[in-house]
Design a protein around this motif. Structure first.
Motif, PDB file in Angstrom:
ATOM      1  N   ASN A  33      28.170  41.734  42.725  1.00 47.49           N
ATOM      2  CA  ASN A  33      27.417  41.179  44.046  1.00 47.49           C
ATOM      3  C   ASN A  33      28.449  41.093  45.044  1.00 47.49           C
ATOM      4  OD1 ASN A  33      24.253  40.788  43.091  1.00 47.49           O
ATOM      5  ND2 ASN A  33      25.549  40.145  41.458  1.00 47.49           N
ATOM      6  N   ASN A  62      29.119  39.636  36.794  1.00 49.38           N
ATOM      7  CA  ASN A  62      27.932  39.496  37.731  1.00 49.38           C
ATOM      8  C   ASN A  62      28.658  39.289  39.429  1.00 49.38           C
ATOM      9  OD1 ASN A  62      25.513  39.111  38.572  1.00 49.38           O
ATOM     10  ND2 ASN A  62      25.267  36.962  37.540  1.00 49.38           N
ATOM     11  N   ALA A 113      20.514  42.208  40.168  1.00 45.44           N
ATOM     12  CA  ALA A 113      19.964  41.207  39.552  1.00 45.44           C
ATOM     13  C   ALA A 113      19.153  41.606  38.293  1.00 45.44           C
ATOM     14  CB  ALA A 113      19.233  40.266  40.541  1.00 45.44           C
ATOM     15  N   MET A 117      24.606  33.366  42.118  1.00 52.22           N
ATOM     16  CA  MET A 117      24.239  34.481  42.622  1.00 52.22           C
ATOM     17  C   MET A 117      23.186  34.492  43.508  1.00 52.22           C
ATOM     18  SD  MET A 117      26.650  36.334  41.503  1.00 52.22           S
ATOM     19  CE  MET A 117      27.648  34.651  41.144  1.00 52.22           C
ATOM     20  N   SER A 131      25.891  32.537  32.898  1.00 50.96           N
ATOM     21  CA  SER A 131      26.121  33.880  33.554  1.00 50.96           C
ATOM     22  C   SER A 131      26.024  33.856  35.036  1.00 50.96           C
ATOM     23  CB  SER A 131      25.164  34.846  32.734  1.00 50.96           C
ATOM     24  OG  SER A 131      23.874  34.461  33.140  1.00 50.96           O
ATOM     25  N   GLN A 158      23.400  33.404  37.387  1.00 55.54           N
ATOM     26  CA  GLN A 158      22.342  33.854  38.150  1.00 55.54           C
ATOM     27  C   GLN A 158      22.005  32.857  39.116  1.00 55.54           C
ATOM     28  OE1 GLN A 158      22.324  36.602  37.563  1.00 55.54           O
ATOM     29  NE2 GLN A 158      20.316  37.069  37.228  1.00 55.54           N
ATOM     30  N   PHE A 171      21.664  43.192  36.025  1.00 58.02           N
ATOM     31  CA  PHE A 171      22.269  42.327  35.259  1.00 58.02           C
ATOM     32  C   PHE A 171      21.503  41.544  33.998  1.00 58.02           C
ATOM     33  CE2 PHE A 171      24.138  38.142  34.309  1.00 58.02           C
ATOM     34  CZ  PHE A 171      25.587  38.532  34.121  1.00 58.02           C
ATOM     35  N   GLU A 172      20.547  41.117  34.413  1.00 59.70           N
ATOM     36  CA  GLU A 172      19.184  40.773  33.403  1.00 59.70           C
ATOM     37  C   GLU A 172      19.106  41.622  32.224  1.00 59.70           C
ATOM     38  OE1 GLU A 172      15.705  39.397  35.336  1.00 59.70           O
ATOM     39  OE2 GLU A 172      16.374  37.437  35.433  1.00 59.70           O
ATOM     40  N   HIS A 198      15.890  35.163  37.302  1.00 59.29           N
ATOM     41  CA  HIS A 198      16.041  35.639  38.420  1.00 59.29           C
ATOM     42  C   HIS A 198      14.883  34.930  39.416  1.00 59.29           C
ATOM     43  CE1 HIS A 198      16.777  37.602  41.954  1.00 59.29           C
ATOM     44  NE2 HIS A 198      15.916  38.649  42.003  1.00 59.29           N
TER      45      HIS A 198
END
Length: 381
Positions: free
Chosen positions: A272, A268, A182, A239, A234, A236, A185-186, A207
């Motif tokens: 994950n 993403n 996470a 996820m 995206s 988040q 990805f950010e 997140h």
């Protein structure tokens, strides 16, 4: 070890951005496509390498993995591909990054890179392709060299990208936990989600906020849950929700009109261990043409969303006011104002759509604008 890998990963992202800048693509509209797809290729390559070594430990000692894989009888190689994880893309020996790097001094190297990436996309199309609302498949990779207008610079551009990917391996990174990915990805997308004005499908939920929403929702530890976001961005929110439930105990569904968001969401999912959900990712207009209304599942166990708050949807507003949509938009559809059409409250339609798609025992969490409850004037017809 985790801190070291995190910094190396961030350094790789910065290096890829630097290459783009050196070739005139810094802050260009195509920069994110190159960055996301190169990062994606690196991860998929290293995960494949890791998995084949786990399945055939003797490959770990091979001086040249390409030659070792190339030497395997076809039946043995096919069995090896069958045994690797379903979350791992299937590579041919010539797809390997290490082999591609050995070819960088050949003529038309850019074409070699483009063809390699496109062949990986074709080989893995069934599982790794995002779909449009019309059913067309959006492949994993574009012909990246074509973003360079000057043909004479394309080979050098591709060499520079490939050489940034080679120096270290992500093979050990796949044991890391959700919070690690996470954070990465950010960092990867931080320069591509700066639009605080809330244009359609470009919202981004941090997140920390997404994690709180997921913890509030998930109390049931049973598996086989369905999770949906009608304006996924995206991804988040999805996820964090999947992590709270358990990535192997849920399936992700989404729809989003943004091409950029769809490509980032796919990455993403790859990061994950949610590759099994990529075929459920739809690029399209949820309000105007809801894809998941025509296919199973007809309702979802969990829905999360940070939808666009205001948007001019006057072009198709009247078509929404139909008998077919009466149940979905039970509370009404915002009228078209005489001015400031860009401030039409489209989030009210998303809220109704979410309520319509939620199962009888389902739970939802939605980000709404300040004043949603306290506003003095109504906006629905």
């Amino acid at each position: 070890m985790t801190i070291d890998f995190r910094q190396k990963t961030k350094d790789l992202i910065d290096d890829l951005k630097s290459v783009c800048a050196n070739y005139g693509l810094g802050n260009d509209g195509n920069e994110y496509k190159i960055l996301v797809q190169m990062f994606q290729y690196k991860l998929m390559n290293d995960k494949f390498v890791r998995d084949v070594k786990l399945e055939m430990p003797e490959l770990a000692d091979a001086e040249n993995l390409y030659e070792a894989l190339q030497a395997l009888p076809k039946d043995d190689y096919d069995m090896l591909l069958f045994q690797v994880s379903e979350n791992t893309a299937k590579f041919k020996p010539e797809h390997l990054l290490s082999y591609l790097a050995t070819r960088q001094n050949e003529a038309e190297f850019a074409k070699t890179v483009d063809n390699t990436l496109r062949d990986i996309a074709a080989t893995n199309s069934e599982i790794f392709s995002v779909k449009t609302q019309g059913g067309a498949r959006i492949p994993l990779f574009d012909r990246l060299s074509e973003y360079i207008n000057d043909d004479s610079r394309r080979d050098d551009f591709c060499k520079a990208l490939i050489n940034k990917l080679v120096p270290f391996s992500f093979e050990h990174i796949f044991a890391e936990k959700f919070d690690f990915f996470a954070t990465i990805f950010e960092y990867l997308i931080k320069d591509y989600n700066k639009d605080g004005g809330g244009k359609y499908a470009e919202y981004y939920t941090p997140h920390a906020v997404a994690a709180i929403m997921a913890r509030c929702l998930v109390t049931d530890t049973a598996g086989n849950k369905t999770c949906f976001d009608p304006a996924a961005g995206s991804g988040q929110l999805l996820m964090n929700l999947a992590h709270q439930i358990g990535e192997d105990r849920c399936s992700i569904y989404s729809q989003d009109i943004s091409q950029k968001s769809s490509s980032m969401l796919r990455l993403n999912l790859i990061l994950n261990n949610l590759v099994h959900s990529i075929p459920n990712i739809i690029e399209g207009n949820t309000i105007h043409q809801p894809y998941h209304s025509k296919d199973w599942p007809d309702s979802f166990d969990y829905i999360v969303s940070n939808p666009p708050f205001k948007l001019d949807f006057s072009e198709y507003r009247d078509s929404l006011d139909s008998k077919a949509n009466h149940e979905r938009f039970f509370a009404g559809i915002p009228n078209i104002p005489k001015s400031a059409k860009d401030k039409m409250a489209i989030y009210l339609l998303f809220i109704q759509h979410i309520m319509h798609k939620l199962s009888d025992t389902g739970k939802a969490a939605i980000v709404v604008p300040t004043g949603f409850i306290t506003a003095q004037s109504g906006v629905a017809s």
